[in-house]
Write a protein that holds these residues in place. Structure first.
Motif, PDB file in Angstrom:
ATOM      1  N   ASP A 266       3.611  17.738 -26.280  1.00 26.40           N
ATOM      2  CA  ASP A 266       2.612  17.130 -27.154  1.00 26.40           C
ATOM      3  C   ASP A 266       3.274  16.448 -28.357  1.00 26.40           C
ATOM      4  O   ASP A 266       3.013  15.281 -28.669  1.00 26.40           O
TER       5      ASP A 266
ATOM      6  N   LEU B 273       5.505  13.455 -27.395  1.00 27.74           N
ATOM      7  CA  LEU B 273       4.702  12.262 -27.098  1.00 27.74           C
ATOM      8  C   LEU B 273       4.288  11.544 -28.376  1.00 27.74           C
ATOM      9  O   LEU B 273       4.259  10.320 -28.440  1.00 27.74           O
TER      10      LEU B 273
ATOM     11  N   ASP C  22       6.131   8.619 -19.581  1.00 26.75           N
ATOM     12  CA  ASP C  22       5.566   9.020 -18.286  1.00 26.75           C
ATOM     13  C   ASP C  22       5.976  10.434 -17.899  1.00 26.75           C
ATOM     14  O   ASP C  22       5.164  11.213 -17.412  1.00 26.75           O
TER      15      ASP C  22
ATOM     16  N   LYS D  53       4.116  12.912 -19.951  1.00 27.19           N
ATOM     17  CA  LYS D  53       2.712  13.038 -19.521  1.00 27.19           C
ATOM     18  C   LYS D  53       2.630  13.912 -18.277  1.00 27.19           C
ATOM     19  O   LYS D  53       1.696  14.697 -18.125  1.00 27.19           O
TER      20      LYS D  53
ATOM     21  N   GLU E 222       2.861  17.428 -19.292  1.00 29.01           N
ATOM     22  CA  GLU E 222       1.554  17.855 -19.825  1.00 29.01           C
ATOM     23  C   GLU E 222       0.579  18.173 -18.702  1.00 29.01           C
ATOM     24  O   GLU E 222      -0.121  19.181 -18.746  1.00 29.01           O
ATOM     25  N   GLN E 223       0.546  17.303 -17.682  1.00 28.63           N
ATOM     26  CA  GLN E 223      -0.393  17.532 -16.570  1.00 28.63           C
ATOM     27  C   GLN E 223      -0.050  18.810 -15.810  1.00 28.63           C
ATOM     28  O   GLN E 223      -0.925  19.612 -15.494  1.00 28.63           O
TER      29      GLN E 223
END
Ligand SMILES: Nc1ncnc2c1ncn2[C@@H]1O[C@H](COP(=O)(O)OP(=O)(O)OP(=O)(O)O)[C@@H](O)[C@H]1O
Ligand SMILES: [Mg+2]
Length: 426
Positions: A83, A86, A97, A100, A103-104
């Protein structure tokens, strides 16, 4: 087995013995009614089976809860760092990317931990008087986008409906798990998922064949029924349905129904299941009705640029959590003092009695959040304290009721969630 004149079926033990009486061959016949004896033996076997099952569930629950707890602390560090990275990175960077994707993946892991926590019965935090019909209406959009395009969602909600004392997040988790299962049972065919709410008086007889009838008493229950026209279940699947990690799906993890069971148990409810292969399935969740009116849901406001100021004391026994917590709070504009649950936190608080608030971890080895909270209130009665936890028992959060706890935040949390929670208490 014998049938008496009145048509009643009795169990009998019979003896047939050839004997000779005064040179004449005879047959000696004796029958003994053992119906009661057999019933007592059967009851005992049933009771032992139930006991064994309860013990198995309990130890699985402890295991799942323990794993989920440690998992949440690790996820806190993974999600929090991704977090922050980013936020700090140039949006054009090729690493965006990758972050992310981190994070996913951690969001999926957090979801898994949430299911395990629910199964262990340790994820119930915020109890409100809920209107189940309204909760479902608010979920409509989320449900529509989660189900197969071939499935049609039908609502049949009772208004007004008595409230239930429940944790809204966990109720949404139940609905999601059941509706996703219903959609998966329908698969590629066309089908209907009907969601019904209502209220009914349940007597002991009605509650006889439910799951979890251990401590269920007769009375008024609010029900949530989710019926699908999907593939249905055979008897063998039905018996294993709630076992953790039982799945018949290629991609399934088998935690959905285990979580539903844990949540319903935590809310002193019951579950009825009707299913027939190729016809469909209906789950009926019964929750004790409350006589208090429903409260409004806690609404969240979203503004992303909010900043605070001042000092904050963060007490946690996990170093990774202290590290990421410090960075997040600094990002929100605070000066952060961190301490573990040993002696140092008391000294840190005495040196900085002007902190804007304190964040305490609930489960720490030396002194837990509740004890720290008591000491803090003695030192400074108007201190603002927020409890953070990856897991907790409902009774523990009840311990804080009426004692002036400022807030609660569930681990793992993202920066935006922390921001909302902090803003809410200041
Ligand atoms: N509505 C339903 N219709 C038919 N079978 C069902 C239904 N709900 C559950 N089942 C059966 O019960 C099993 C266990 O369900 P559960 O939700 O616990 O796990 P899963 O859906 O397989 O995986 P997960 O929910 O963890 O992704 C399913 O694999 C399926 O065989
Ligand atoms: Mg499922």
């Amino acid at each position: 087995m014998m049938t008496t004149k009145s048509g009643e079926q009795r169990n009998a033990l019979m003896y047939l013995l050839p004997i000779v009486i005064q040179d004449e061959k005879c047959l000696f016949f004796m029958a003994r009614d053992v119906t009661e004896l057999k019933r007592a033996v059967d009851d005992r076997i049933d009771f032992e089976k139930q006991l064994l099952h309860a013990q198995k569930l309990e130890s699985l629950g402890v295991l799942a809860g323990g794993i989920a707890h440690d998992f949440n602390n690790l996820l806190m560090a993974i999600m929090g760092n991704a977090d922050l990275a980013l936020m700090r990175l140039n949006p054009e960077s090729p690493a965006v990317d990758n972050l992310k994707r981190i994070e996913q993946a951690s969001a999926r892991a957090a979801d898994l931990a949430k299911q395990m926590l629910a199964y262990s019965g340790k994820g119930k935090f915020v109890v409100e008087h809920l209107d189940m019909s309204r909760l479902l209406e608010e979920m409509l959009h989320m449900l529509e986008v989660s189900i197969s395009k071939k499935a049609v969602l039908r609502f049949n909600l009772m208004h007004p409906i008595p409230s239930v004392e429940a944790d809204a997040t966990q109720m949404r988790q139940i609905v999601m798990n059941l509706v996703i299962n219903a959609s998966e049972a329908i698969g590629d065919k066309s089908g209907v998922i009907a969601i019904t709410t209502g209220c009914m008086d349940c007597d002991r007889n009605y509650l006889k064949d439910v799951w979890l009838d251990e401590n269920i008493s007769a009375g008024l229950y609010v029900y949530l029924e989710i019926a699908d026209s999907g593939c249905g279940m055979d008897k063998a699947t039905m018996t294993k349905l709630f076992d953790p990690f039982f799945t018949t799906k290629f991609t399934g993890r088998g935690l959905g129904m285990a979580a539903v069971l844990g949540i319903v148990r935590g809310h002193k409810g019951a579950i009825k299941v009707y299913s027939e292969p190729n016809k469909g399935t209906t789950f009926k969740i019964l929750l004790p009705a409350s006589d208090r009116p429903a409260e409004l849901f806690n609404g969240h406001t979203h503004t992303d640029d909010w900043k605070g100021s001042g000092k904050v004391l963060l007490v946690d026994d996990e170093e990774t959590v202290r590290g990421i917590g410090r960075e997040m709070l600094q990002e929100l504009g605070f000066t952060v003092i961190t301490a573990d649950d040993g002696r140092e936190w008391v000294a840190a608080f005495k040196e900085n009695p002007d902190v804007a608030f304190v964040i305490l971890d609930l489960t720490m080895p030396h002194m837990d959040g509740e004890q720290c909270f008591r000491v803090l209130k003695q030192l400074k009665p108007d201190v603002k304290v927020m409890i953070s936890s990856g897991y907790s028992e409902q009774e523990v959060s009840i311990k804080f009721v009426g004692k002036g706890l400022a807030g609660f935040i569930q681990k793992p949390y993202k920066l935006s969630v922390l921001r909302d929670a902090v803003r809410g208490i200041l």
